[in-house]
Design an enzyme around this catalytic site. Structure first.
Site, PDB file in Angstrom:
ATOM      1  CB  CYS A 115      -0.922   0.016   1.209  1.00 48.04           C
ATOM      2  SG  CYS A 115      -1.979  -1.415   1.250  1.00 48.04           S
ATOM      3  CG  HIS A 265      -3.503   3.226   1.470  1.00 48.31           C
ATOM      4  ND1 HIS A 265      -3.652   2.800   0.167  1.00 48.31           N
ATOM      5  CD2 HIS A 265      -3.720   2.137   2.255  1.00 48.31           C
ATOM      6  CE1 HIS A 265      -3.933   1.503   0.180  1.00 48.31           C
ATOM      7  NE2 HIS A 265      -3.986   1.084   1.424  1.00 48.31           N
ATOM      8  CG  ASN A 296      -6.722  -1.149  -0.114  1.00 47.74           C
ATOM      9  OD1 ASN A 296      -5.930  -0.634  -0.905  1.00 47.74           O
ATOM     10  ND2 ASN A 296      -6.357  -1.592   1.079  1.00 47.74           N
TER      11      ASN A 296
END
Ligand code: UT7
Length: 339
Positions: A115, A265, A296
């Site tokens: 990430c 994020h 995500n």
């Protein structure tokens, strides 16, 4: 005048196929209500079940970023690709994408920081440019999660969260006289703590096994699926993301209120809510979230966020932009940019 790096153009791409929360209920015991309230996600994009690869998504995003920058692939002298869902175990996805882009000969680098991968890549691009090893870098974050998740009830804590997609940025050298007005990256800040590597990971294939990278009950055990200790990841994310964002501000003598746009994020809307609260961000409109529509997309969330913010008219020249990420590794990172 100081040699710095600026973002010249961004682009993003998600596959056409939309998978809603309700769609997921055909494969697993879950609900739209659970997913929305726990994560903020309403839908995600998944590739069709065909032979599409991560580098295919990266190619689309890269071409859009090149268009936005007004450059062609011949202008690029370094390619960096961040992904946790590579086309193959090796060679790196940057090599596959390089062949598709048609830019043989230039360095092609893979970043494996999940990430935080795009922010790590941005730091690397910035350092290569500042060190004059490159003038114009194409940085891509791309993921296909949908082919690598257990979409049964057993894997639902993970599989409802992740989407497929890609984002890209063209970064270029710039001589900066006045950092308060000229577009450039002020600094990036990178961290990791491998003590938490197994809190969000895929067990195999792995060199742990012998004599091969898999063992006999590998598939039965589900060792090929990602596993996450969600609560631990959550707890660390809400601490580390604001911490590393603050580090970027302090390094450049800015206060939280100076930031015009925050791109965090996109792992969970609640994480970003707590991060904003911890930082004391007074205006919700300064935090730009895309998780509702895309889920995500790990290494792609930041460039997708930048591109979507531009499209929504929320990102304008001269703005102070803080990006921050946290994820598997654990890794966490931030960059501060004058847009
Ligand atoms: O980008 C990488 C970084 N990743 C993250 O940052 C993710 C961080 N973690 C999280 O976002 C949250 O921990 C989750 C969204 C993954 C989970 O939320 P939670 O509030 O921590 O839920 P939980 O894991 O404690 O699960 C609560 C309940 C459990 O049932 P019981 O034991 O209370 O009966 C789960 O089995 O919810 C159940 N559950 C689900 N129910 C419906 C777990 N996943 C699902 C699901 N649908 N998809």
């Amino acid at each position: 005048m100081t040699r710095r790096t600026r973002v010249l153009g961004v682009g993003s791409f998600v596959p056409d196929r939309i998978v809603t929360n309700d769609d997921l209920t055909q494969w697993m015991d879950t609900s739209d209500e659970w997913i929305r309230t726990r994560s903020g996600i309403e839908q995600r994009h998944w590739v069709e079940p065909d032979d599409t690869t991560t580098s295919d998504l990266g190619l689309e995003a890269a071409n859009r970023a090149l268009d936005a920058a007004g450059l062609s692939i011949d202008d690029i002298d370094m390619l960096i690709v961040a992904t946790l869902s590579p086309d193959h175990e090796f060679p790196g996805t940057a090599c596959f994408l390089q062949a598709k882009l048609g830019c043989p000969g230039i360095p092609a680098i893979d970043v494996r920081q999940q990430c935080s991968g795009f922010v790590y890549g941005m730091a690397q691009a910035d350092m290569f440019v500042r060190g004059a090893m490159a003038d114009t870098v194409l940085l891509v974050g791309a993921e296909i999660h949908s082919k690598a998740m257990d979409i049964s009830t057993e894997g639902r804590d993970i599989s409802v969260l992740f989407g497929d997609g890609a984002g890209a940025a063209v970064l270029q050298a710039v001589d900066v006289d006045d950092p308060s007005t000229q577009a450039h990256i002020y600094s990036s800040h990178l961290h990791a703590d491998g003590n938490y590597a197994k809190e969000l990971w895929i067990e195999g294939p792995s060199s742990t096994y012998s004599p091969n990278r898999w063992d006999n009950d590998f598939l039965e055990r589900g060792a090929q699926w990602p596993k996450m200790n969600g609560k631990t990841v959550f707890k660390h994310a809400v601490t580390r993301m604001p911490e590393v964002a603050l580090e970027a501000l302090e390094a450049n003598d800015f206060a939280v209120a100076d930031v015009d746009l925050w791109i965090f994020h996109q792992a969970n809307m609640r994480i970003n809510y707590f991060a904003a609260k911890k930082l004391g961000i007074d205006d919700d409109d300064k935090v730009f979230n895309t998780i509702q529509r895309f889920g995500n997309t790990t290494a792609a969330t930041i460039p997708i966020g930048l591109d979507e913010a531009l499209k929504a008219g929320r990102l304008e020249p001269g703005m102070l932009v803080c990006i921050a990420a946290f994820g598997s590794g654990f890794t966490w990172a931030s960059s501060l940019l004058r847009w």
